[in-house]
Every structure is written in structure tokens, then in C-alpha cells.
Motif scaffolding. Structure first.
Motif, PDB file in Angstrom:
ATOM      1  N   VAL A   7      -5.195   5.004   5.859  1.00 58.81           N
ATOM      2  CA  VAL A   7      -4.357   5.324   4.668  1.00 58.81           C
ATOM      3  C   VAL A   7      -3.572   6.748   5.037  1.00 58.81           C
ATOM      4  O   VAL A   7      -2.598   7.171   4.208  1.00 58.81           O
ATOM      5  N   ALA A  38      -5.732   1.527  -3.524  1.00 58.58           N
ATOM      6  CA  ALA A  38      -4.683   2.232  -3.920  1.00 58.58           C
ATOM      7  C   ALA A  38      -4.001   1.839  -5.305  1.00 58.58           C
ATOM      8  O   ALA A  38      -3.530   2.907  -6.143  1.00 58.58           O
ATOM      9  N   LEU A  53      -4.873  -1.913  -0.014  1.00 58.89           N
ATOM     10  CA  LEU A  53      -3.818  -1.918  -0.993  1.00 58.89           C
ATOM     11  C   LEU A  53      -4.494  -2.062  -2.290  1.00 58.89           C
ATOM     12  O   LEU A  53      -3.944  -1.410  -3.348  1.00 58.89           O
ATOM     13  N   PHE A  84       0.629  -1.269   0.022  1.00 61.40           N
ATOM     14  CA  PHE A  84      -0.025   0.027  -0.013  1.00 61.40           C
ATOM     15  C   PHE A  84       0.915   1.356   0.122  1.00 61.40           C
ATOM     16  O   PHE A  84       0.461   2.297  -0.759  1.00 61.40           O
TER      17      PHE A  84
END
Length: 411
Positions: free
Chosen positions: A153, A243, A240, A59
Motif C-alpha cells: 500500500v 482502505a 481496497l 485503493f
């Protein structure tokens, strides 16, 4: 434990100094190998730690690439232009604008985007209206840490805590919204008073220049990526993948328009730093297994009372300033996670807010210092520390109180 501590000290010292700008992994990877070779950590534990960190590190690479692609599309320049025009030549209004933009960028694109991509824009915006850059540049450093509380995040430490907490994406954000707002509010109040003389100086309206266009397609992709984080959480998938999807869309568009090359995209993902994080995790695991974990367990209180949360946040802040926030959260999570999400989030407040006290508290702050130096300004250690002493204790207390209230209301 002494051997493991020596390895950790060597890794962190090299990361701080970075001679000849060599990647941090140059020392971290051999140190991890030595830790396994001398039996400080078993191969099984090292492999388990690596597997647990891989989604987090993946990520990190994706979000670094996504942030760079947003910068290449002019998103940060457009934000700087909006702040310059909205402040009408007032340094005080510019400070408010910088706070708003930095807090948003940190929350959505992570603290690295604020430090690496927004700080140069802050310098340019201050020069454009003739304002002293000092308060605004220091704001980018502080908000890169303290404004990273909101989303899983927003910070690599958040991703680690998010995994350990068992919370969904939206639940995490709901519990951390009030602590995030309190942290930003305290920082702003202190900055207004501390930098009163700089903010009172004369500035002027920005010159009538052609405004950079707002990259609407990039904003839409960014919004969809953020929504994807929440959807992925509800589906039980890693953030992940959301993203990666956002980075893939913008990356493919950039390659098709020949604005980037595959090598440039790979460089933006900063794979050596990702390798450093994996190796650091193994070294920290060696330190935890050889006594640090037991020492932390003896010191930290049990339970989720306000007193316990305050003690955990304070201890986490102290540990972050002693060994850096990333090793600190890796060491703390195995101890606090069994007690539930409350202690995990309290530890997160400590390791995110605490680094504003010293340069070595987080790698982002060290990176900010290099960027500021590259712009012909040398931040003073004394001033950074004084500002930290004014903000960190108040922010720790206020944000932890807000977390305790959120837990009481939301459960």
C-alpha cells in the motif's frame, strides 16, 4: 509504435507541465480514446487493462482520502511537534526524526501523504527550531520514493507489483523489509555527509507552546486499517476494502462533527487523478503491444540470480527516469511477472528508488517541487541531480542485494 509513443509523450508532458493546473486526465483520457480509435490497442485489451487497474485505482482514492482525514485530525502536526521536541534544537537529530516519520508515513499512508501532507509540516518544524530546512525538505522527497518499498500500500507501483507477484500482504512485507531498511540507511548516511554544513548550523529549543493533542482515535483506526490489509490478503480480498473501511469511519466522524463536507471528501479522493491513471494504463498498453514489450523482453535477463535481479532493477530505474515510474512498471510487469516474485520485486526497487535521480522520475517528485516552490524555496536541478547520483546507484545496489538475501533466506 511511433503513434503510441507520441501519445504517451503527450500525456507525460502535460502531466509534468500541467498548464493552468488542469487535471492530468484532460489529455490522458482523449489520448486513450485515440489509441483505441487508431488501433494501437484493441477495445478488448483496453477494457481488460481498465478492469485490472480498477481495484488499484479505487485503493488510491481511498488511501488519499484516508491520509487527508488523518491530516485534518492533526496527526501530522502532532508528529512534527514530537520531532521538534525530541531533537532539542539539534538539526542533526531533527533529520533523524524526519527520516523516521517520513519513512513511516510513506510505508503506511503512501508516498503522496509524505509529499503533500508531511512536507509543509517539515517546513514548519524547521522554522520552529531555527534550522535550515534544505536537508529535511529534500529528505521528504527522497523518502517518498525510496521508503515506499515496504508494503503493497506504500505506492501505486507497489499495488501493481503486488497484484502481479502472487504474494500475500505479509509475504510481500517480509521480503521487502530488509531492502526497505537498507535503502533508508544508505539515504541517511549520504544525507548526513552531503548536508553536513546545514546540519552544523545553530538552532534552538522549540518555544514552549501548547503541544497539539495526539489523535488517538485516528491512530487506532489507522492501525486497524493496516491490520485489515493483511487480513484481506489472507482472505483473498483486495486491500481496497480495508482502505475504504478506514476512510469511511474517519469520513463519517468528520462529517458528523461538521469538520468536512461531502464535496471536500470527494476532492480529497482526487478522482481526476484516478481517471488519469486508468487512461495512462491504456496508453501504456498501446506502447507495450506495439513493440516496447518485445524490446524489454530482449534486454532483460531470465532467472532470479543476483546478476539478473541487479540488471532488472537497473533497467527499471532507467526506464522510470525516461518515461516516469508508473508507465515503467506497467510496461515491465508483463515481462518480469512470469519469472516469479523475485524479478517483480527487483523491478519495483528500480521504479521506486530510481526516480530520486530526476524530477520526471515520478509524479510525486514533481508534486513535491510544486509544494516546495509554494513555500518560497526553489529546489535547484543541479543539487537534486547531484544528490540523486550519490544515493540512487548505492541504494539500488544495496536494496537489490538485500532482496536477493531475503529471497535466499525466506524462499
Amino acid at each position: 509504435m511511433p503513434a503510441a509513443l507520441i501519445l504517451l509523450a503527450a500525456v507525460l508532458t502535460f502531466a509534468v507541465v500541467r498548464p493552468r493546473k488542469w487535471p492530468e486526465a484532460v489529455v490522458a483520457v482523449p489520448a486513450a480514446a485515440v489509441a483505441v480509435a487508431i488501433g494501437a490497442v484493441t477495445p478488448q485489451h483496453a477494457w481488460t487493462e481498465t478492469k485490472e487497474l480498477l481495484p488499484v485505482v479505487g485503493f488510491l482514492a481511498a488511501i488519499l482520502l484516508l491520509a487527508q482525514l488523518c491530516a485534518d485530525d492533526g496527526l501530522f502536526r502532532a508528529a512534527g511537534d514530537a520531532v521538534a521536541r525530541a531533537c532539542h534544537g539539534s538539526p542533526t537529530r531533527m533529520l533523524g526524526g524526519v527520516f523516521a516519520v517520513a519513512a513511516t508515513v510513506t510505508a503506511v499512508l503512501s508516498l503522496d501523504a509524505t509529499v503533500v501532507l508531511l512536507t509543509p509540516v517539515v517546513f514548519a518544524t524547521a522554522a520552529r527550531i531555527g534550522a535550515r530546512p534544505r536537508p529535511h525538505v529534500y529528505a521528504s522527497a527522497h523518502l517518498a520514493n525510496s521508503a515506499s518499498l515496504l508494503l503493497p500500500v506504500s505506492n501505486l507501483t507497489n499495488l501493481l507489483a503486488f497484484t502481479a507477484s502472487g504474494l500475500t500482504f505479509t509475504r510481500f512485507a517480509g521480503l521487502m523489509t530488509l531492502p526497505w531498511l537498507v535503502a533508508i540507511g544508505i539515504e541517511y548516511a549520504v544525507f548526513r555527509r552531503y548536508f553536513a554544513a546545514d546540519l552544523a548550523t545553530y538552532a534552538h529549543e522549540p518555544k514552549d507552546e501548547e503541544a497539539p493533542g495526539v489523535p488517538r482515535f485516528t491512530l487506532v483506526v489507522l492501525g486497524l486499517t493496516l491490520a485489515g490489509f493483511a487480513v484481506a490478503s489472507f482472505a483473498g480480498a483486495e486491500p481496497l476494502w480495508a482502505a475504504l473501511a478506514g476512510a469511511a469511519v474517519l469520513g463519517a466522524r468528520s462529517l458528523a462533527r461538521r469538520r468536512s463536507t461531502p464535496r471536500e471528501l470527494l476532492t480529497a479522493a482526487n478522482l481526476p487523478f484516478c481517471l488519469f491513471v486508468l487512461a495512462l494504463g491504456i496508453v501504456v498498453k498501446a506502447v507495450v503491444d506495439n513493440g516496447l514489450g518485445d524490446a524489454i523482453a530482449r534486454v532483460l535477463p531470465d532467472g532470479t540470480s543476483l546478476a539478473a535481479l541487479l540488471a532488472i532493477a537497473g533497467a527499471a530505474a532507467l526506464l522510470a527516469n525516461l518515461i516516469n515510474n508508473l508507465p515503467a512498471v506497467l510496461a515491465l510487469l508483463p515481462v518480469v511477472a512470469p519469472a516469479g516474485p523475485g524479478p517483480v520485486l527487483a523491478a519495483l526497487i528500480g521504479v521506486n528508488v530510481g526516480p530520486n535521480l530526476t524530477y520526471v522520475g515520478s509524479l510525486a517528485t514533481l508534486l513535491w517541487r510544486r509544494i516546495v516552490h509554494a513555500h518560497g524555496t526553489e529546489p535547484e536541478l543541479g543539487e537534486f541531480t547531484r544528490l540523486g547520483l550519490l544515493t540512487v546507484p548505492a541504494t539500488l545496489l544495496g536494496s537489490t542485494l538485500a532482496l536477493w538475501a531475503s529471497l535466499a533466506v525466506l524462499g
